[in-house]
Design an enzyme around this catalytic site. Sequence first.
Site, PDB file in Angstrom:
ATOM      1  N   TYR A  11       0.833  -1.200   0.000  1.00 29.23           N
ATOM      2  CA  TYR A  11       0.000   0.000   0.000  1.00 29.23           C
ATOM      3  C   TYR A  11       0.871   1.256   0.000  1.00 29.23           C
ATOM      4  O   TYR A  11       1.635   1.490   0.943  1.00 29.23           O
ATOM      5  CB  TYR A  11      -0.931   0.024   1.209  1.00 29.23           C
ATOM      6  CG  TYR A  11      -2.021  -1.031   1.205  1.00 29.23           C
ATOM      7  CD1 TYR A  11      -2.365  -1.730   0.054  1.00 29.23           C
ATOM      8  CD2 TYR A  11      -2.726  -1.323   2.362  1.00 29.23           C
ATOM      9  CE1 TYR A  11      -3.351  -2.695   0.064  1.00 29.23           C
ATOM     10  CE2 TYR A  11      -3.736  -2.285   2.376  1.00 29.23           C
ATOM     11  CZ  TYR A  11      -4.039  -2.969   1.226  1.00 29.23           C
ATOM     12  OH  TYR A  11      -5.034  -3.926   1.245  1.00 29.23           O
ATOM     13  N   SER A  12       0.719   2.046  -1.052  1.00 27.23           N
ATOM     14  CA  SER A  12       1.483   3.299  -1.198  1.00 27.23           C
ATOM     15  C   SER A  12       2.968   3.077  -0.958  1.00 27.23           C
ATOM     16  O   SER A  12       3.635   3.866  -0.291  1.00 27.23           O
ATOM     17  CB  SER A  12       0.924   4.381  -0.259  1.00 27.23           C
ATOM     18  OG  SER A  12      -0.413   4.686  -0.597  1.00 27.23           O
TER      19      SER A  12
END
Length: 326
Positions: A61-62
């Site tokens: 995630y990111s």
Amino acid sequence: MEYKRLGKTGLKVSRICLGCMSYGVSTRGAHAWTLDEQTSRPFIQKALESGINFFDTANVYSDGTSEEILGRAIRDFAKREGVVIATKVNGRMREDVNGAGLSRKAIMAEIDASLSRLQMDYVDLYQIHRWDHQTPIEETLEALHDVVKAGKARYIGASSMYAWQLCKSLYLADMKGWTRFVSMQNHYNLLYREEEREMMNLCADQGLGVIPWSPLARGRLTRPWNDVTERSQTDEFGKTLYIQAVESDQKIVEAVGKVGARLGQSPAAVSLAWMLSKPYITAPIIGATKLNHLTDAVSAVDLKLSAEDIEALEAPYIPHRVAGFA
């Protein structure tokens, strides 16, 4: 807030899990709509104040910044032993040939990288982020077992896969004396109920906790059908999930609105209350980018729908092709 054991374990988690995919550096990774750290922290703090003790993220995630933001917020707002932190492994984190997947090399490298970003000595739940078709499941399971035995994870969990794959994994773990999956994080909501055919019964039979992702169908269950958001316009993966049965999906969204209007509840609360009414569900993983998203989710725990309400919500559904495994 209510709490429930995660499957057959003694671990108790809140009936709502805060998913942290929404929090991260928007220029890193695949999610341009994420909230930066300063904007994200009040959501984690509000979740804790609301009794939520369960937080889910992933290394991918990111580009790891979601883990960093969650870790710093937990350090500032809570005691580590008072929360349940889940993260995931599989997605690509480096460009080299071993920078993704569920090989022993990848798992051993990524658990240490996740712990470093989270600034924690262990995670409570370490999950495989989909099935790795390039790595023997025996290799993956033994590596995860060693992660647990090394004290870097308390439990391990699975995510979207076919029921036969989960059944094979559980069989092998039992046969080899390895740590067993205790949870299934799968794609499930009012617009996508294919998991009811095999997976939910398997999880109930084998004592796995079920913690669905996208319980609000990427927000489609929370607003009128034709409304659009920045996320709905830029979420490329989300665009692939709900394109099969537009007519029936629209009828379900309308039914959610009608039930909510009659009960004086938001569509989000109604949709989550429907999910929480299912005995096999432990805790849906909700995303929150506005504080009312958290309020609606928490209120769903106390909202009890009638059999007539549930029938009205479920009636328009038609079969779908499998979606969400990629």
